[in-house]
Design a protein around this motif. Structure first.
Motif, short mmCIF file in Angstrom:
data_model
loop_
_atom_site.label_atom_id
_atom_site.label_comp_id
_atom_site.label_asym_id
_atom_site.label_seq_id
_atom_site.Cartn_x
_atom_site.Cartn_y
_atom_site.Cartn_z
N VAL A 133 0.99 -1.55 -0.36
CA VAL A 133 -0.12 -0.20 -0.14
C VAL A 133 1.06 1.30 0.48
N PHE A 134 2.12 1.36 0.71
CA PHE A 134 2.78 2.67 0.45
C PHE A 134 3.47 3.07 -0.34
N TYR A 135 3.92 1.60 -1.30
CA TYR A 135 4.91 2.02 -2.04
C TYR A 135 3.62 2.60 -3.07
N LYS A 136 2.58 2.67 -3.86
CA LYS A 136 1.65 2.50 -4.45
C LYS A 136 1.67 4.59 -4.26
N GLU A 137 1.56 4.83 -2.95
CA GLU A 137 2.09 6.43 -2.73
C GLU A 137 3.17 6.40 -2.73
N LEU A 138 4.04 6.03 -2.15
CA LEU A 138 5.60 6.93 -1.97
C LEU A 138 6.51 6.68 -3.27
N ARG A 139 6.00 6.08 -3.76
CA ARG A 139 6.96 5.60 -5.70
C ARG A 139 7.23 7.54 -6.23
N PRO A 140 5.99 7.50 -6.63
CA PRO A 140 5.77 8.76 -7.28
C PRO A 140 7.03 9.93 -6.30
N ARG A 141 6.66 10.38 -5.50
CA ARG A 141 7.83 10.87 -4.78
C ARG A 141 9.01 10.74 -4.46
N TRP A 157 6.72 12.25 4.55
CA TRP A 157 5.48 11.65 4.23
C TRP A 157 4.87 11.07 5.31
N CYS A 158 5.85 10.18 6.00
CA CYS A 158 5.44 9.65 7.56
C CYS A 158 5.27 11.32 8.85
N HIS A 159 5.58 11.81 8.43
CA HIS A 159 4.82 13.02 9.42
C HIS A 159 3.93 13.27 8.80
N ALA A 195 7.70 2.55 5.77
CA ALA A 195 7.28 2.74 4.69
C ALA A 195 9.00 2.91 3.65
N LEU A 196 10.06 2.60 4.35
CA LEU A 196 11.39 3.09 3.75
C LEU A 196 11.66 1.30 2.72
N ARG A 197 11.68 0.32 3.91
CA ARG A 197 11.43 -0.45 3.00
C ARG A 197 10.60 -0.94 1.80
N SER A 198 8.74 0.01 1.84
CA SER A 198 8.76 -0.54 0.68
C SER A 198 8.89 0.32 -0.25
N LEU A 232 17.92 9.10 11.80
CA LEU A 232 16.71 9.81 11.69
C LEU A 232 15.99 9.58 12.52
N GLY A 233 15.19 10.83 13.43
CA GLY A 233 14.15 10.81 14.24
C GLY A 233 12.62 10.39 12.91
N ALA A 234 12.05 9.20 14.11
CA ALA A 234 11.21 8.56 13.39
C ALA A 234 9.31 9.65 12.99
N CYS A 235 8.73 9.81 11.50
CA CYS A 235 7.64 11.23 11.89
C CYS A 235 8.25 12.43 11.69
N GLU A 236 9.51 13.05 12.19
CA GLU A 236 10.00 14.00 12.60
C GLU A 236 11.77 14.10 12.04
N PRO A 237 10.86 14.45 10.65
CA PRO A 237 11.89 15.70 9.51
C PRO A 237 12.26 16.66 10.08
N GLU A 238 13.58 16.40 10.21
CA GLU A 238 14.54 17.57 10.11
C GLU A 238 15.31 18.25 8.29
#
Length: 907
Positions: A133-141, A157-159, A195-198, A232-238
C-alpha cells in the motif's frame, strides 16, 4: 491514503501472486544458502503440525523458494502460525519488484537487502500489507531523488500521517498507526522502517532499551544510502540526516542496539544470536564506548562457566536488563557500552551476586555468586551516566526555514484527516440518530461517546458494531449494555485498531452467565468477556476453540479447569528459543502448531478457559496465570494459581503481608512507584518486576499499611535522580512468609550538594506575555514574577521532549501551585504559540505565565549555562531575582516535573 480499500489491496495481492520464472538465486553465496536451508529444515522438523509450510513447498521459482525459506527459517512462531504463506509470498514479490523498479535497487548489496529490505517484521507489531500500500503512494515522490534525499522525503511523508503520542506497550501495525494519526516512538519508528522498505531503502529500528541519564527509553531509525548508515527521528523530519532532538541524549546512552532478522554477518559487534535474529551493538554510532569484562566466581574464587550475566541500567527505579551474556570456560563475558555505570547481575544454579561496572574506568569487574534466595542484603550504589558529547551536523538557515515550512504544511494535511474523526458533539449526534431511544440512558450515551471519540480513525468499526447489537430487542437487560461493557474492557489502543470479527466473536461466543450479579460484572468482563489476555494481537478465537475442542474435553475442562492445565502440559511442546522476542502467538496458532513459548501457552490457557466459560486471566502485577470458579449461592468466588510448567494441582495463592516504613524528608513525602522505588520478586537468582499500576502507585497507596502480596523473596530498589543524571540508588532484600507480616524500610537517599548555584541569569530580561490569547506589551521576568525564585521554560511546540516536559509539569501542578512561584513558559515565536494546544496538557498550574521569547532569553540561557549555541529544546531553569540559577535542564528529560519539585523543595 487514509481509507485503505479492500479492492486495492486485493488487486495488489492478485498482481503480486503471479508466479515468477527462471533460476535466479535470492541467496547467491552457496555456503550461506546451505546454512539457511538447514535452518529451514530444522524449523520444519520442530513444527510438524498444522501444515504450516505448504506454500514454501508449492513449486515456486528458485528466487522465491530461497526467499521464502530464508523468512520461514528465522520467523518467530506466531509469524508462521498466524499469517499465510501467500502473505509472505506477496511481500517477497513486492520487494523484488521494488528492487527492479527503483533507481537504487541494483546498488544495494545482497546481504543488506535480505536483512533490511525483505523482512516484513520490524519489532513486535501486528503484520499488515503496508509494503504494497505504501509503495503506491511513495514511489512517485521519491523515484527521481537520490537515496539520501529519498530517506528525508519518506520521513516527511510519515510526518503527514502521524505524530508522537505516548501509549501502552503494544506496538500497532504501520497501517493502524496511519489510521490513528499518531503513535509512540516504537510505533513511529516501525512505521518509518516499513515505509522506507516499501520503496526498497534498507532500514532498521534502533532502540536504547533504557536511557542512563533519565527515565524512559527511545526508538528511532537508521537507513542505508550509498554504502552508509544514517539515523533520523521517525516522523520528525529534519533538514539533514544524522540530526534529531535525541543527538544529545544518545551521546549519553549506555547501550543502543538493533535486532536484525536472521543470521547476520555484518561488521557491527554482535551482542547475541538467536534462532530468530542477530542483535548488534550500534552504540558507537552515537556515543564514546568502552569494553568491560565481567568475571563470575564462586565463593572460593574459582571462575564459573555458563553463568548468566545481566547488564542492568538504573531506570524507572529498577535495574533494567539491557543485555544478557553467558560466561565462557574462563568465567568471563564482555560488553561494549557507553562510558557510564551499570549493574552486572550474575546467576547460576540458584546462586547469584552483583557488582557495579564502570565502563571506561575499569576493564574488569568481578561478581561473586555469594547469595541465594532468602539471603538478606542492604546496600547503597552510586550510579553515574556518561557525560554529554553531542555531535550535531551543520544546517543552513535556508534549510531550517524550508524544513519549518514543510512541517507546517504536513501538519495541516494530517490535521485535515484528524478532522474527519469524531468529536464529542458528532459522537452524541450519531448515537441519538442511530440507536433506539428506549435503549439510551445518559450514562450509556456518555460512555459510548467517549469510546467513539477515542477510537479515532476506527470509529466506523465501533459505530457499525453498536448499531447492530444495540438495536436488538432486549433479553435480560438493555441490549446496549453488553456491547458497551465489551468495548470498555479494551484498551484505548484496542479501540483504535480492533476489527469487527473480534467484537462479533466475543459477543456471540462468550458463554452466558445470566445468574451473575452486578457485583460479579467486573470479574466476568475482565476474565471472561474481554478478548484481550496480555498484549497479543486480538483475534476471533472463541468460536474457533469451541469448535476445535471435543465435546468430551470441553465438559471435562468446564467441570475441572485443572484438566485443561494438564492438557496444556501434555499437548503443547515448549520452544521458547523459537520465539526469541516473545511475540505472542494467537490462541488459534498454538492450537494448530501444538508448539509455543511459555507466554503464548499461558495466553492460550486463558483464551481456552474464557471460550469455555471459565473466568481466567494473567495477573497484571505478578504475571501469574489464574482462574476462578464462579460463586455458588452466597459463597465467594475462589481464585486459583495455575502452574502450567508442572501441571500440578491448582493452588490457592499463598499470601503474606509487607509494610515499609518511610520517614518523609525535606524533598520526598510520598515516593512514587517506578519514579522512586520498585519491587521485584527473586526466584533462583532471577528478578521479576512487580508491575503495579503506573498512575496511582505510591508508598502511601502500596506499602504504608500492610499490603497483601504473594509469599516469596523480594528485592526493593529505590533511587534519587540527581540533576546531572546520576542516581543515589539503594538495593535491599526481604522475605514475605505465608500468613505473616514482614516489615522493611524505604529510605530515599539525598545529596546535600545537589541544589547549588550553578550559573547566572539576568532576571530583567524581557519577554512578550500572552493575555487573553494575544501578545501584550513586553515586560521583564522580574516584573512578572516578583522577588524570589521562578521557573523559565523555552518550549519546542509539538516535539516529543517538550510534550513529555509539559505532561510531567501537569502531573505536579498542585504542588507547584502550593509553591506559589511563577512558571514562565515561552514560545520561540508567535507562530509556535498559535500551534500550541493547551487542551493537550490538562492540569497545568495556574501559576503559569505564557509568553513569546522576544528578547533572546533562550540564547542567554544557552550562553550563560554553557549549553552550546544549538541547545535542544525544551530549556528549563530555576533562578531567582538575584540572578542565581540553581537548576537547568535541556532537551529530552523524563521526570522533569519531579526534578523541578525536588529542587524547589530543597530551596
Amino acid at each position: 491514503m487514509r481509507h485503505f480499500s479492500t479492492f486495492v489491496n486485493t488487486l495488489c495481492l492478485l498482481c503480486l501472486l503471479s508466479a515468477c520464472s527462471g533460476n535466479t538465486h535470492f541467496l547467491t553465496d552457496p555456503a550461506y544458502r546451505d546454512r539457511v536451508a538447514a535452518d529451514y529444515q530444522l524449523k520444519k522438523t520442530l513444527l510438524p503440525n498444522g501444515d504450516l509450510f505448504s506454500t514454501v513447498e508449492s513449486g515456486l521459482c528458485t528466487y522465491e523458494q530461497e526467499a521464502m525459506q530464508f523468512l520461514y527459517a528465522y520467523m518467530p512462531l506466531g509469524d508462521i502460525t498466524d499469517y499465510s504463506g501467500d502473505f509472505y509470498l506477496m511481500n517477497i514479490r513486492a520487494s523484488r519488484r521494488v528492487a527492479q523498479e527503483m533507481p537504487w535497487g541494483k546498488k544495494i548489496p545482497e546481504d543488506v537487502f535480505r536483512h533490511f529490505v525483505l523482512p516484513v517484521r520490524v519489532n513486535n507489531e501486528s503484520l499488515d500489507s503496508a509494503r504494497v500500500v505504501f509503495y503506491k503512494e511513495l514511489r512517485p515522490r521519491v523515484e527521481h531523488l537520490s537515496m539520501y534525499d529519498a530517506i528525508l522525503e519518506v520521513n516527511h511523508w510519515c510526518h503527514e500521517k502521524a505524530v508522537y503520542q505516548p501509549s501502552d506497550a503494544r506496538t500497532s501495525s504501520p497501517m493502524a498507526t496511519v489510521r490513528t494519526a499518531y503513535g509512540r516512538c516504537g510505533e513511529e519508528s516501525t512505521f518509518l522502517v516499513a515505509a522506507l522498505r516499501s520503496v526498497g531503502i534498507p532500514a532498521r529500528q534502533v532502540y536504547t532499551p533504557r536511557w542512563a541519564h533519565t527515565d524512559d527509553n527511545h526508538a528511532w531509525v537508521e537507513a542505508w544510502a550509498d554504502g552508509q548508515w544514517y539515523f533520523l527521528g521517525a516522523c520528525e523530519p529534519e533538514p539533514v540526516l544524522n540530526l534529531g532532538w535525541f543527538n544529545a541524549p544518545a551521546s549519553r546512552g549506555m547501550l543502543m542496539h538493533t535486532k536484525v532478522f536472521g543470521r547476520y554477518e555484518g561488521s557491527e559487534e554482535v551482542m547475541s544470536t538467536t534462532p530468530n535474529y542477530t542483535e548488534i551493538n550500534v552504540t558507537a554510532n552515537y556515543a564514546p564506548t568502552a569494553e568491560a569484562r565481567v568475571k563470575v566466581c564462586d565463593e572460593t574464587g574459582q571462575p564459573v562457566p555458563g553463568a548468566t550475566v545481566e547488564f542492568k541500567i538504573y531506570n524507572y527505579a529498577e535495574f533494567y536488563t539491557v543485555s544478557t551474556k553467558r560466561t565462557g570456560a574462563d568465567g568471563l563475558c564482555r560488553l561494549t557500552a557507553g562510558k557510564g555505570d551499570m549493574l552486572a547481575w550474575a546467576s547460576k544454579d540458584e546462586r547469584f551476586g552483583f557488582a557495579k561496572v564502570s565502563f571506561g574506568k575499569q576493564e574488569e569487574a568481578t561478581v561473586i555468586l555469594d547469595k541465594q534466595d532468602g539471603d538478606l542484603f542492604d546496600m547503597d550504589i552510586d550510579i553515574m551516566p556518561p557525560a554529554e558529547q553531542a555531535n550535531l551536523p551543520e544546517t543552513t538557515l535556508a534549510q531550517q526555514e524550508e524544513n519549518k515550512r514543510r512541517l507546517a504544511q504536513e501538519d495541516s494535511i494530517r490535521e485535515a484527516y484528524v478532522a474527519t474523526m469524531m468529536d464529542d458533539e458528532e459522537a452524541r449526534a450519531w448515537i441519538d440518530g442511530n440507536l433506539k431511544k428506549e435503549n439510551l440512558t445518559a450514562d450509556l450515551r456518555d460512555r459510548m461517546a467517549y469510546m467513539l471519540v477515542a477510537s479515532r480513525g476506527n470509529h466506523e468499526t465501533l459505530k457499525a458494531f453498536l448499531a447492530d447489537y444495540g438495536n436488538k430487542e432486549a433479553e435480560l437487560r438493555n441490549p446496549l449494555e453488553k456491547p458497551v461493557i465489551l468495548l470498555e474492557s479494551l484498551s484505548a489502543k484496542d479501540l483504535r485498531d480492533v476489527c469487527r470479527s473480534v467484537l462479533d466473536d466475543n459477543m456471540r461466543y462468550t458463554p452466558q452467565h445470566a445468574e451473575a450479579t452486578m457485583d460479579e460484572e467486573a470479574t466476568l468482563t475482565s476474565a471472561l468477556l474481554c478478548p484481550r489476555v496480555a498484549n497479543e494481537k486480538l483475534t476471533p478465537y472463541k468460536q474457533y476453540l469451541q469448535s476445535a475442542v471435543s465435546k468430551e474435553d470441553k465438559e471435562a475442562f468446564q467441570n475441572d479447569p485443572h484438566k485443561l492445565a494438564e492438557w496444556c502440559k501434555v499437548n503443547i511442546r515448549l520452544a521458547d528459543s523459537l520465539n526469541s522476542q516473545s511475540i505472542p502467538m494467537s490462541p488459534q496458532g498454538v492450537w494448530k502448531a501444538r508448539v509455543a513459548d511459555r507466554r503464548s501457552r499461558d495466553i492460550f490457557f486463558v483464551a481456552m478457559a474464557r471460550s469455555l466459560g471459565i473466568p481466567a486471566w494473567i495477573d497484571a502485577v505478578t504475571k501469574q496465570v489464574r482462574y476462578s470458579k464462579l460463586p455458588q449461592g452466597n459463597a465467594p468466588a475462589t481464585v486459583y494459581n495455575v502452574d502450567l510448567d508442572e501441571a500440578a494441582a491448582p493452588t490457592i495463592p499463598n499470601m503474606g503481608h509487607v509494610q515499609a516504613h518511610f520517614a518523609p524528608t525535606r524533598v520526598f513525602d510520598n515516593p512514587k512507584y517506578y519514579s522512586h522505588f520498585s519491587l521485584s520478586r527473586c526466584e533462583g537468582g532471577k528478578l521479576s518486576l512487580q508491575s503495579y499500576d503506573e498512575t496511582n502507585s505510591t508508598w502511601q497507596s502500596l506499602l504504608s499499611a500492610p499490603r497483601k502480596i504473594p509469599a516469596g523473596y523480594y528485592v526493593m530498589v529505590n533511587g534519587t535522580r540527581l540533576a546531572n543524571g546520576g542516581v543515589l540508588a539503594h538495593i535491599a532484600s526481604f522475605t514475605v512468609e505465608k500468613g505473616k507480616l514482614t516489615k522493611t524500610r524505604l529510605s530515599m537517599r539525598e545529596s546535600q550538594n545537589e541544589v547549588q548555584v550553578i550559573g547566572n541569569f539576568n532576571s530583567e530580561s524581557l519577554f512578550t506575555p500572552i493575555e487573553a490569547g494575544e501578545p501584550a506589551p513586553a515586560t521583564s521576568l522580574l516584573s512578572a514574577c516578583g522577588r524570589g525564585y521562578y521557573v523559565v521554560g523555552i518550549l519546542g511546540v509539538g516535539q516529543e521532549p517538550t510534550n513529555h516536559a509539559l505532561k510531567d509539569i501537569a502531573k505536579i501542578g498542585s504542588d507547584l501551585e502550593d509553591w506559589g512561584r511563577k512558571l514562565v513558559l515561552l514560545f520561540p515565536d508567535e507562530e509556535q504559540y498559535r500551534k500550541h494546544k493547551h487542551d493537550d496538557f490538562p492540569g497545568m498550574p495556574s501559576t503559569v505565565i505564557y509568553g513569546i521569547d522576544t528578547d533572546g532569553i533562550a540564547a542567554q540561557i544557552a550562553t550563560e549555562m554553557k549549553l552550546g549555541a544549538r541547545a535542544p529544546l525544551p530549556l528549563f531553569i530555576i533562578a531567582d531575582t538575584f540572578n542565581r540559577v540553581v537548576f537547568v535542564s535541556k532537551g529530552y528529560t523524563i521526570g522533569l516535573g519531579e526534578q523541578l519539585l525536588h529542587t524547589v523543595k530543597g530551596l
